[in-house]
Structures are given as structure tokens and as C-alpha cells.
Design a protein around this motif. Structure first.
Motif, PDB file in Angstrom:
ATOM      1  N   THR A  18       0.790  -1.616  -0.481  1.00  0.00           N
ATOM      2  CA  THR A  18      -0.072   0.172  -0.062  1.00  0.00           C
ATOM      3  C   THR A  18       1.169   1.333  -0.416  1.00  0.00           C
ATOM      4  O   THR A  18       0.150   2.119  -1.000  1.00  0.00           O
ATOM      5  CB  THR A  18      -1.145  -0.224   1.302  1.00  0.00           C
ATOM      6  OG1 THR A  18      -1.921  -1.052   1.017  1.00  0.00           O
ATOM      7  CG2 THR A  18      -1.689   1.608   1.273  1.00  0.00           C
ATOM      8  N   PRO A 112      -6.059  -2.845  10.311  1.00  0.00           N
ATOM      9  CA  PRO A 112      -7.171  -2.977   9.291  1.00  0.00           C
ATOM     10  C   PRO A 112      -8.159  -3.934  10.015  1.00  0.00           C
ATOM     11  O   PRO A 112      -7.183  -5.458  10.073  1.00  0.00           O
ATOM     12  CB  PRO A 112      -6.451  -3.836   8.422  1.00  0.00           C
ATOM     13  CG  PRO A 112      -4.395  -3.542   8.733  1.00  0.00           C
ATOM     14  CD  PRO A 112      -4.657  -2.875   9.635  1.00  0.00           C
ATOM     15  N   ALA A 119      -9.307  -6.622   0.931  1.00  0.00           N
ATOM     16  CA  ALA A 119      -8.734  -5.278   1.084  1.00  0.00           C
ATOM     17  C   ALA A 119      -9.939  -4.940   0.225  1.00  0.00           C
ATOM     18  O   ALA A 119      -9.832  -5.648  -1.009  1.00  0.00           O
ATOM     19  CB  ALA A 119      -7.350  -4.726   1.340  1.00  0.00           C
ATOM     20  N   PRO A 120     -10.303  -3.559  -0.360  1.00  0.00           N
ATOM     21  CA  PRO A 120      -9.936  -2.445   0.927  1.00  0.00           C
ATOM     22  C   PRO A 120     -10.947  -2.109   1.431  1.00  0.00           C
ATOM     23  O   PRO A 120     -11.897  -3.587   1.651  1.00  0.00           O
ATOM     24  CB  PRO A 120      -9.687  -1.169   0.816  1.00  0.00           C
ATOM     25  CG  PRO A 120     -10.769  -1.540  -1.047  1.00  0.00           C
ATOM     26  CD  PRO A 120     -10.396  -2.559  -1.122  1.00  0.00           C
ATOM     27  N   GLY A 121     -11.196  -1.685   3.164  1.00  0.00           N
ATOM     28  CA  GLY A 121     -11.941  -2.169   4.107  1.00  0.00           C
ATOM     29  C   GLY A 121     -11.564  -0.853   5.076  1.00  0.00           C
ATOM     30  O   GLY A 121     -11.389   0.038   5.163  1.00  0.00           O
ATOM     31  N   ASN A 122     -12.644  -1.621   6.124  1.00  0.00           N
ATOM     32  CA  ASN A 122     -12.370  -0.176   7.628  1.00  0.00           C
ATOM     33  C   ASN A 122     -10.932  -0.840   8.088  1.00  0.00           C
ATOM     34  O   ASN A 122     -10.304  -1.461   8.376  1.00  0.00           O
ATOM     35  CB  ASN A 122     -13.688  -0.273   8.243  1.00  0.00           C
ATOM     36  CG  ASN A 122     -14.353   0.422   8.089  1.00  0.00           C
ATOM     37  OD1 ASN A 122     -14.945   0.983   7.377  1.00  0.00           O
ATOM     38  ND2 ASN A 122     -15.363  -0.394   8.168  1.00  0.00           N
ATOM     39  N   VAL A 123     -10.162   1.176   8.686  1.00  0.00           N
ATOM     40  CA  VAL A 123      -9.213   0.970   9.092  1.00  0.00           C
ATOM     41  C   VAL A 123      -9.006   1.816   9.970  1.00  0.00           C
ATOM     42  O   VAL A 123      -9.444   3.136  10.516  1.00  0.00           O
ATOM     43  CB  VAL A 123      -8.174   1.510   8.018  1.00  0.00           C
ATOM     44  CG1 VAL A 123      -6.320   0.960   9.130  1.00  0.00           C
ATOM     45  CG2 VAL A 123      -7.834   0.139   7.156  1.00  0.00           C
ATOM     46  N   LEU A 141      -3.427   4.675   2.635  1.00  0.00           N
ATOM     47  CA  LEU A 141      -4.108   4.100   2.708  1.00  0.00           C
ATOM     48  C   LEU A 141      -5.857   4.286   1.899  1.00  0.00           C
ATOM     49  O   LEU A 141      -6.378   3.807   1.979  1.00  0.00           O
ATOM     50  CB  LEU A 141      -4.414   3.478   4.423  1.00  0.00           C
ATOM     51  CG  LEU A 141      -3.238   2.787   5.356  1.00  0.00           C
ATOM     52  CD1 LEU A 141      -3.450   3.194   6.388  1.00  0.00           C
ATOM     53  CD2 LEU A 141      -3.060   1.657   4.803  1.00  0.00           C
ATOM     54  N   ASN A 146      -9.327   2.358   1.081  1.00  0.00           N
ATOM     55  CA  ASN A 146     -10.023   2.062   2.755  1.00  0.00           C
ATOM     56  C   ASN A 146      -9.898   3.705   3.160  1.00  0.00           C
ATOM     57  O   ASN A 146     -10.695   4.464   3.538  1.00  0.00           O
ATOM     58  CB  ASN A 146      -8.076   1.552   3.721  1.00  0.00           C
ATOM     59  CG  ASN A 146      -8.196   0.823   2.764  1.00  0.00           C
ATOM     60  OD1 ASN A 146      -8.027  -0.588   3.541  1.00  0.00           O
ATOM     61  ND2 ASN A 146      -6.886   0.809   2.271  1.00  0.00           N
ATOM     62  N   ASN A 147     -11.777   2.925   4.428  1.00  0.00           N
ATOM     63  CA  ASN A 147     -12.273   4.129   5.574  1.00  0.00           C
ATOM     64  C   ASN A 147     -11.693   4.041   6.662  1.00  0.00           C
ATOM     65  O   ASN A 147     -11.530   2.896   7.599  1.00  0.00           O
ATOM     66  CB  ASN A 147     -13.586   3.610   5.194  1.00  0.00           C
ATOM     67  CG  ASN A 147     -14.010   4.094   6.375  1.00  0.00           C
ATOM     68  OD1 ASN A 147     -14.075   5.434   6.439  1.00  0.00           O
ATOM     69  ND2 ASN A 147     -14.942   4.510   7.375  1.00  0.00           N
ATOM     70  N   CYS A 148     -10.556   4.830   6.812  1.00  0.00           N
ATOM     71  CA  CYS A 148      -9.779   5.228   8.008  1.00  0.00           C
ATOM     72  C   CYS A 148     -10.542   6.129   8.658  1.00  0.00           C
ATOM     73  O   CYS A 148     -10.692   7.332   8.233  1.00  0.00           O
ATOM     74  CB  CYS A 148      -8.382   6.131   7.138  1.00  0.00           C
ATOM     75  SG  CYS A 148      -7.338   4.687   6.088  1.00  0.00           S
TER      76      CYS A 148
END
Length: 244
Positions: A18, A112, A119-123, A141, A146-148
């Protein structure tokens, strides 16, 4: 930005890939298993360094099993000139270890909430001591889709008691007692549970063991199951209505 990833497993590779792709970082891997570090470097695009090397890097990311996170942070913090990052899965312990090991540097804890292949997803993000390098990591990220979201170490670890320790214990307990039932007898609920069993048991058993060791939750599931099993009709109805 040059990055050392400590731990050449799936999560370490995900992190390295990443930041290499979305932060234009150069990456190196180190692992107690030198062949694993070399394989990760080949797969991601980078290089392998010996686990006893003392080269310095802008960012050191610790991606090791939770029980050895503190040890790895202490050992490799001297290799970081600017920032320490962990992606170990728990937060309170690693954040405290990073504070002790690098009190004047940037510190970032990430979790993560997915397997790397999903991936991707919530982090979950704890920016304990933010700065340019940790900001670049979070931006990478996000750029990867990704949703950080920011949280605290305490809030994260408390949530993991439910979403990991309790959830996994409930699914695995069902798997331990469930018979092999023909598909024609399945209900939507039972079929969904069997799908969850397949998903949970398709992972790395060590990772699931580490989660149970790190977070509370399994005992509460066992206590709740016994309460349901021992309940008379009126008590069961009351418990059911409380959950509705």
C-alpha cells in the motif's frame, strides 16, 4: 520515504504494498525467517534485510503477532528516524510500547479490520503522535480505497472484545457442537451460521488464538450460553425480549 516492515506475513505485505503504491515509498522487509523476508520483498517489490541489521529508515512498521508486538517495537525502534507504526491488531499495548521506545518521534497504530485479501475496508487509526510521515501513511491507506477512522486505543480494544473475541468464540462454539446436517434441513439462520464457520475456520489458527489470548469476550459467551440453556420458558422469553 523509506520504510522497514518488521514481519513478512500477509499484513506486513499488505502494508508495504500500500505505501509503495500510494506513497511512493521504498520498502524493506525483515523477519526472523530470512527466506520469508526475501519472498515478501520479491512479491511486493523491495529488498530484504537481516533481522540483526541496524540500518535506519524513515518509518518502521511492526507487523508481527500480537503477543510479541512489544518486544519487536523495543528491538526495532532504534531503526526508525522519524516514525513508528504498528499493524498488530491490538492497540493499548503497542501504543504504550511505542511511547516508551520513541517518546519524541511520530507514532501511529493501525488495525485493518479485514484480512489482507479482502482489502480495501475499514482501518482503525490511533494517531498517538502524528506528523508528516504518519500522515503520508494514512493518506496512502485512504488512496487505496480504505475507510480510515480515528479512535482511541481503549475504545478500539474494548470493541475488539465484541467484534473479534466474542464473535469468534460464538461461531467456533457452534462449529464444535453442530452436526453435519443435509442441506434440505437448513434454515436461513443455520445456513448463515455454517457460512460463518467456513469463513472463520479458513483463516490462520494462530491469529485466532492470539485474539482470544489478547481480548476478553469468550467467557462471557460461555456464560450467556449457559444462561440460555438453564432458562425456563418465562426466563427465556424475558431474555429474548431484552434482545429484540
Amino acid at each position: 520515504m523509506n520504510v522497514l516492515v518488521v514481519g513478512a506475513g500477509a499484513m506486513g505485505r499488505w502494508f508495504a504494498r500500500t505505501v509503495r503504491t500510494h506513497a511512493d515509498a521504498t520498502v524493506a522487509f525483515t523477519d526472523l525467517d530470512q527466506s520469508a523476508a526475501e519472498a515478501a520483498a520479491t512479491a511486493v517489490g523491495g529488498r530484504a534485510v537481516a533481522s540483526d541489521a541496524r540500518e535506519t529508515f524513515d518509518v518502521v512498521c511492526v507487523a508481527v503477532p500480537m503477543p510479541v508486538a512489544g518486544t519487536a517495537i523495543d528491538e526495532f525502534a532504534p531503526c526508525a528516524t522519524d516514525a513508528l507504526v504498528d499493524v498488530t491488531g491490538s492497540m493499548a499495548g503497542p501504543v504504550a510500547a511505542m511511547q516508551d521506545a520513541m517518546p519524541d518521534g511520530q507514532r501511529l497504530s493501525l488495525h485493518p479490520l479485514f484480512a489482507p485479501e479482502n482489502a480495501p475496508g475499514n482501518v482503525a487509526v490511533v494517531a498517538d503522535a502524528p506528523g508528516p510521515e504518519t500522515g503520508a501513511v494514512v493518506d496512502a491507506l485512504a488512496a487505496a480505497g480504505n475507510n480510515c477512522f480515528e479512535t482511541t486505543a481503549a475504545e478500539h480494544d474494548e470493541a475488539m472484545e465484541t467484534v473479534q473475541a466474542s464473535a469468534h468464540a460464538a461461531v467456533l462454539a457452534f462449529a464444535m457442537v453442530a452436526d453435519d446436517v443435509p442441506d434440505r434441513f437448513q434454515t436461513p439462520i443455520s445456513a448463515g451460521l455454517f457460512d460463518l464457520v467456513e469463513q472463520v475456520t479458513g483463516g490462520d489458527p494462530r491469529v485466532y488464538a492470539d485474539i482470544q489470548r489478547t481480548f476478553d469476550g469468550a467467557d462471557a459467551v460461555a456464560d450467556a450460553a449457559k444462561e440460555l440453556a438453564d432458562a425456563d420458558a418465562d426466563t427465556f422469553e424475558r431474555l429474548y425480549e431484552q434482545l429484540s
